[in-house]
Design a protein around this motif. Structure first.
Motif, PDB file in Angstrom:
ATOM      1  N   UNK A   1       1.180   9.062  17.578  1.00 43.73           N
ATOM      2  CA  UNK A   1       1.078   8.126  16.451  1.00 43.73           C
ATOM      3  C   UNK A   1       2.057   6.969  16.611  1.00 43.73           C
ATOM      4  N   UNK A   2       3.280   7.286  17.020  1.00 40.78           N
ATOM      5  CA  UNK A   2       4.282   6.230  17.194  1.00 40.78           C
ATOM      6  C   UNK A   2       3.912   5.315  18.355  1.00 40.78           C
ATOM      7  N   UNK A   3       3.365   5.886  19.426  1.00 39.30           N
ATOM      8  CA  UNK A   3       2.937   5.060  20.549  1.00 39.30           C
ATOM      9  C   UNK A   3       1.840   4.099  20.122  1.00 39.30           C
ATOM     10  N   UNK A   4       0.845   4.600  19.405  1.00 38.90           N
ATOM     11  CA  UNK A   4      -0.266   3.737  18.987  1.00 38.90           C
ATOM     12  C   UNK A   4       0.192   2.698  17.964  1.00 38.90           C
ATOM     13  N   UNK A   5       1.082   3.093  17.066  1.00 39.37           N
ATOM     14  CA  UNK A   5       1.598   2.132  16.088  1.00 39.37           C
ATOM     15  C   UNK A   5       2.356   1.005  16.782  1.00 39.37           C
ATOM     16  N   UNK A   6       2.961   1.322  17.945  1.00 42.74           N
ATOM     17  CA  UNK A   6       3.706   0.313  18.703  1.00 42.74           C
ATOM     18  C   UNK A   6       2.799  -0.496  19.621  1.00 42.74           C
ATOM     19  N   UNK A   7       1.490  -0.215  19.589  1.00 37.98           N
ATOM     20  CA  UNK A   7       0.551  -0.958  20.411  1.00 37.98           C
ATOM     21  C   UNK A   7       0.484  -0.504  21.851  1.00 37.98           C
ATOM     22  N   UNK A   8       1.017   0.677  22.149  1.00 41.51           N
ATOM     23  CA  UNK A   8       1.004   1.207  23.517  1.00 41.51           C
ATOM     24  C   UNK A   8      -0.286   1.990  23.721  1.00 41.51           C
ATOM     25  N   UNK A   9      -1.103   1.545  24.671  1.00 45.02           N
ATOM     26  CA  UNK A   9      -2.463   2.069  24.817  1.00 45.02           C
ATOM     27  C   UNK A   9      -2.620   3.007  26.008  1.00 45.02           C
ATOM     28  N   UNK A  10      -1.517   3.489  26.600  1.00 48.45           N
ATOM     29  CA  UNK A  10      -1.630   4.399  27.745  1.00 48.45           C
ATOM     30  C   UNK A  10      -2.489   5.600  27.374  1.00 48.45           C
ATOM     31  N   UNK A  11      -3.424   6.007  28.240  1.00 49.00           N
ATOM     32  CA  UNK A  11      -4.274   7.161  27.929  1.00 49.00           C
ATOM     33  C   UNK A  11      -3.436   8.420  27.736  1.00 49.00           C
ATOM     34  N   UNK A  12      -3.740   9.188  26.694  1.00 52.11           N
ATOM     35  CA  UNK A  12      -3.001  10.410  26.385  1.00 52.11           C
ATOM     36  C   UNK A  12      -3.954  11.596  26.378  1.00 52.11           C
TER      37      UNK A  12
ATOM     38  N   UNK B   1      -5.239  10.925  15.526  1.00 52.84           N
ATOM     39  CA  UNK B   1      -3.899  10.351  15.680  1.00 52.84           C
ATOM     40  C   UNK B   1      -3.835   9.334  16.813  1.00 52.84           C
ATOM     41  N   UNK B   2      -4.849   9.342  17.704  1.00 55.73           N
ATOM     42  CA  UNK B   2      -4.851   8.376  18.800  1.00 55.73           C
ATOM     43  C   UNK B   2      -4.894   8.994  20.179  1.00 55.73           C
ATOM     44  N   UNK B   3      -5.028  10.343  20.237  1.00 53.76           N
ATOM     45  CA  UNK B   3      -5.159  11.013  21.533  1.00 53.76           C
ATOM     46  C   UNK B   3      -6.518  10.663  22.140  1.00 53.76           C
ATOM     47  N   UNK B   4      -6.557  10.470  23.449  1.00 56.15           N
ATOM     48  CA  UNK B   4      -7.806  10.117  24.122  1.00 56.15           C
ATOM     49  C   UNK B   4      -8.619  11.337  24.526  1.00 56.15           C
ATOM     50  N   UNK B   5      -7.957  12.443  24.814  1.00 57.68           N
ATOM     51  CA  UNK B   5      -8.645  13.678  25.172  1.00 57.68           C
ATOM     52  C   UNK B   5      -7.760  14.845  24.756  1.00 57.68           C
TER      53      UNK B   5
END
Length: 227
Positions: A67-78, A96-100
């Motif tokens: 959540x904190x990564x996505x809120x910061x605009x960091x789009x690295x696949x998780x 929450x923004x997890x990719x898989x």
């Protein structure tokens, strides 16, 4: 999968060692930390092709990290690994923004394949940084949405929905397509999670504008139309 730079956040040292050996055998570099705080810091400041993230960490949960990564605009696949593998657990992670999301215990070849798939997907995004349709804009790398130049504040899951609708603009998108491609589920969890998230996205796309852009096709799914 050749030469990827991976980050693994996992407090089980033995499992981390096994995964490190598995990834090294594929020619990749894996950095490991047992600390959620350290993992968050590294994922936010270093360039990783894929972040593999345990859900239950002693200092900071994997859900909070992503959540904190996505809120910061960091789009690295998780890719999230967790002993919590029920449908509602996976939905929470994906929202929450997890990719898989993979449940433990997992099959090692499947983990390799999923990391490879995430890297391919991320690499493909770099070639299509912006999708335009009507008066809508989807900025892939920035993970932002705009209508008539106005920024739309979307949650990670709302953005994932928006992006999928933009990639299939003008076409009917079924619930099954959304479950498979946005929630990574091969079955219907028999909840209203799709309706709730699509409803939120529709309000953000249409509030303050005179023309609707997201149609409900009753009994089938939805369709994004040009205003």
């Amino acid at each position: 999968m050749s030469g990827l730079n991976l980050l693994y956040v996992e407090d089980d040292a033995r499992l981390a060692q096994d995964v490190a050996q598995l990834m090294a055998a594929e020619g990749n570099r894996l950095s490991w930390t047992a600390s959620g705080e350290e993992g968050l810091k590294r994922a936010g400041t270093e360039a990783f092709d894929v972040v593999i993230l345990d859900r239950m960490l002693p200092d900071l949960s994997g859900i909070e990290i992503v959540r904190r990564l996505r809120d910061a605009g960091i789009a690295a696949p998780v890719l999230m690994l967790s002993a919590l593998g029920r449908a509602e657990n996976r939905i929470e992670g994906l929202d929450a923004g997890v990719d898989d999301y993979m449940a433990k215990p997992f099959d090692p070849p499947e983990l390799v394949a999923r990391v490879r798939a995430l890297q391919r997907r991320a690499a493909g995004q770099a070639h299509s940084a912006v999708i335009l349709f009507g008066d809508l804009e989807c900025h892939i790398k920035a993970r932002t949405a705009h209508r008539r130049g106005r920024h739309l504040a979307l949650s990670p899951k709302e953005f994932a929905l928006f992006r999928y609708f933009m990639e299939n603009a003008g076409e009917v998108v079924t619930r099954e397509m959304l479950l498979r491609n946005v929630w990574n589920l091969s079955f219907d969890p028999q909840t209203n999670v799709i309706d709730v998230n699509v409803g939120r996205l529709r309000r953000k796309l249409e509030e303050g504008f005179d023309a609707p852009v997201l149609e409900t096709i009753w009994g089938t799914g939805y369709r994004l139309v040009a205003a």
